[in-house]
Write an enzyme that holds these catalytic residues in place. Structure first.
Site, PDB file in Angstrom:
ATOM      1  CG  ASP A 123      -2.048  -1.008   1.132  1.00  0.00           C
ATOM      2  OD1 ASP A 123      -2.432  -1.374   0.005  1.00  0.00           O
ATOM      3  OD2 ASP A 123      -2.556  -1.423   2.183  1.00  0.00           O
ATOM      4  CG  ASP A 139      -6.584  -1.237  -1.734  1.00  0.00           C
ATOM      5  OD1 ASP A 139      -6.778  -2.460  -1.908  1.00  0.00           O
ATOM      6  OD2 ASP A 139      -5.740  -0.785  -0.945  1.00  0.00           O
TER       7      ASP A 139
END
Length: 176
Positions: A123, A139
């Site tokens: 991330d 995402d």
């Protein structure tokens, strides 16, 4: 049983190519992040709005099921397989389904590839104007695709409700 038409095969090929491209973009960006940003390092991008921070997420959204990448990979794999089978069925669907389901699948598959190959998901996108977990391109695909699909489903329900009301009014007028 319905047969595959040329149009359905072309649609399916475009969906798979689109998914592969989106997965490739996600994995490419993640590799750039790994190569360019130290773990937990903050890099300003758009001051006060957006930054980059490399974190390793062993869970899913908001680190739920943290530390269980194998379980998440199995669960995600089952969902992806079911959705791929659904897409492959020679069935007429709204265009929104044919576009949005592959977008959602690409995001899920890209994160699953991370979990399988690295044991975590990379991330890196950090919103600075609100306290929000760090996320990634995959995402965004999942979230935007899911919200757009929900919006389309709500639109379909409203249209169906209008048709039912018109039908009811028409039947009432005929019975008078």
């Amino acid at each position: 049983m319905k047969k595959f038409t040329r149009k359905k095969l072309i649609t399916l090929a475009l969906q798979y190519i689109g998914m592969a491209v989106l997965i490739g973009i996600d994995l490419y960006i993640k590799q750039i992040v790994i190569d360019s940003i130290a773990l937990h390092e903050d890099v300003k991008f758009i001051d006060g709005i957006l930054g980059w921070t490399y974190v390793r997420n062993t869970g899913m959204a908001w680190s739920m099921f943290d530390g269980n990448p194998q379980l998440l990979s199995v669960f995600t794999g089952i969902l992806i397989a079911a959705a791929l089978i659904y897409l492959a069925l020679p069935k007429k669907r709204p265009l929104a389904y044919d576009i949005l389901i592959p977008v959602i699948l690409a995001g899920g598959a890209a994160n699953m590839i991370d979990r399988i190959t690295k044991g975590f998901v990379v991330d890196y996108i950090k919103t600075l104007f609100v306290d929000f977990p760090v996320y990634n391109f995959a995402d965004c695909l999942i979230t935007c695709g899911a919200f757009a699909l929900m919006g389309y489903l709500i639109y379909e329900m409203v249209q169906e409700s209008k048709k039912e009301k018109l039908k009811k009014l028409s039947e009432e007028k005929e019975s008078e």
